[in-house]
Design an enzyme around this catalytic site. Structure first.
Site, PDB file in Angstrom:
ATOM      1  CE  LYS A  73      -4.131  -2.033   2.126  1.00  0.00           C
ATOM      2  NZ  LYS A  73      -5.142  -1.904   3.203  1.00  0.00           N
ATOM      3  CG  ASP A 110      -8.071   0.460   3.893  1.00  0.00           C
ATOM      4  OD1 ASP A 110      -8.784  -0.411   3.347  1.00  0.00           O
ATOM      5  OD2 ASP A 110      -6.827   0.431   3.874  1.00  0.00           O
TER       6      ASP A 110
END
Length: 284
Positions: A73, A110
């Site tokens: 990420k 997220d």
């Protein structure tokens, strides 16, 4: 049954190392079939040292974009030509959108997924303080989400205090760093507890957290979804606390990506939740 994808199918996927554990192919495949979209969503296992080359290659090959999972990420964010505000604040991207001119736009969904899951809890309210266990990327997304939702005070604990302090330094705001040895007592007066560690996940040791000092009305959320009922959630329910598993976060974080690639914001309802839950348990 839908017809197989044509030569004009929109193609997306998920990149990770490893990636076989990801449920994103099942989830996005479910939505593709549900909406009769001519599309493909595939897993791509990519080693860290190959990441940049592979991502550029997939973008050049005409993919619509990619989900990014561990351990990529932060590397994905660094590769982006542009990024949304959330990805910039977290320094991490879990969604890449490839533009027709060859650029890579990064998103972090997220925070959205966490908040949508939390807002779906019947017993959720903004009751300061919030307690967060863990200090990794998931914890940072949770902290940012809680701030956006209106929480003013956050208590953060981690098995490595330096990592908790680093998260505080990166995100700022009112935050109390608590030593891991004091994690039981830090629950006193809390309105929300969120476990972002792997403790309690299948194959991992259980989370050792005594709930004796936790107020009866406090919501307990575990972002783990394997198993859906972690020992922490079972203990919370046993004493009467409302409890929320992590499956909803997984489902909701996929929505903005699916919409960016395939043009539809899918609904997260009981049907898709049951299907993914069965897939997690190996039934589907």
């Amino acid at each position: 049954m839908n017809a197989p994808p044509s030569g004009q199918a929109v193609v997306a996927g998920v990149v990770g190392w490893p990636v076989k554990h990801s449920r994103s192919p099942f989830l996005h495949g479910y939505w593709l079939q549900q909406h009769a979209i001519d599309g493909i969503y595939a897993p791509f296992p990519v080693r860290p040292h190959d990441f940049n080359t592979v991502i550029r290659g997939l973008a050049a090959a005409g993919l619509a974009g990619l989900n990014i999972t561990l351990p990529h990420k932060r590397t994905a964010f660094d590769l982006c030509d542009s990024a949304d505000d959330t990805a910039q604040m977290l320094g991490a991207a879990n969604t890449l959108v490839f533009t027709i001119d060859g650029l890579i736009h990064g998103k972090n969904t997220d925070v959205f997924g966490f908040l949508e899951n939390l807002r779906g809890a019947d017993d959720f309210a903004t009751n300061d303080p919030a307690v967060i266990l863990g200090s990794g990327g998931a914890a940072r997304a949770v902290i940012l989400g809680l701030r956006r939702h209106g929480f003013q005070t956050i208590r953060l604990t981690s098995r490595t205090r330096a990592k908790a302090e680093a998260a505080h330094e990166a995100l700022g705001g009112a935050m109390e760093i608590v030593d891991w040895s004091d994690r039981h007592a830090m629950l006193a007066g809390a309105g929300l507890v969120v476990n972002t560690t792997v403790l309690g996940m299948s194959g991992q040791p259980p989370l050792d957290l005594k709930l004796d000092d936790l107020p009866a009305g406090a919501l307990v959320n575990d972002i783990v979804y394997t198993p859906l009922e972690t020992p922490l959630l079972a203990a919370a329910r046993a004493r009467g606390n409302p409890a929320l598993d992590g499956l909803g976060m997984l489902l909701h974080q996929g929505r903005p990506a699916f919409e960016a690639w395939f043009g539809i914001d899918p609904v997260v309802g009981d049907e898709v939740r049951q299907a993914v839950a069965e897939n997690l348990s190996g039934v589907a």
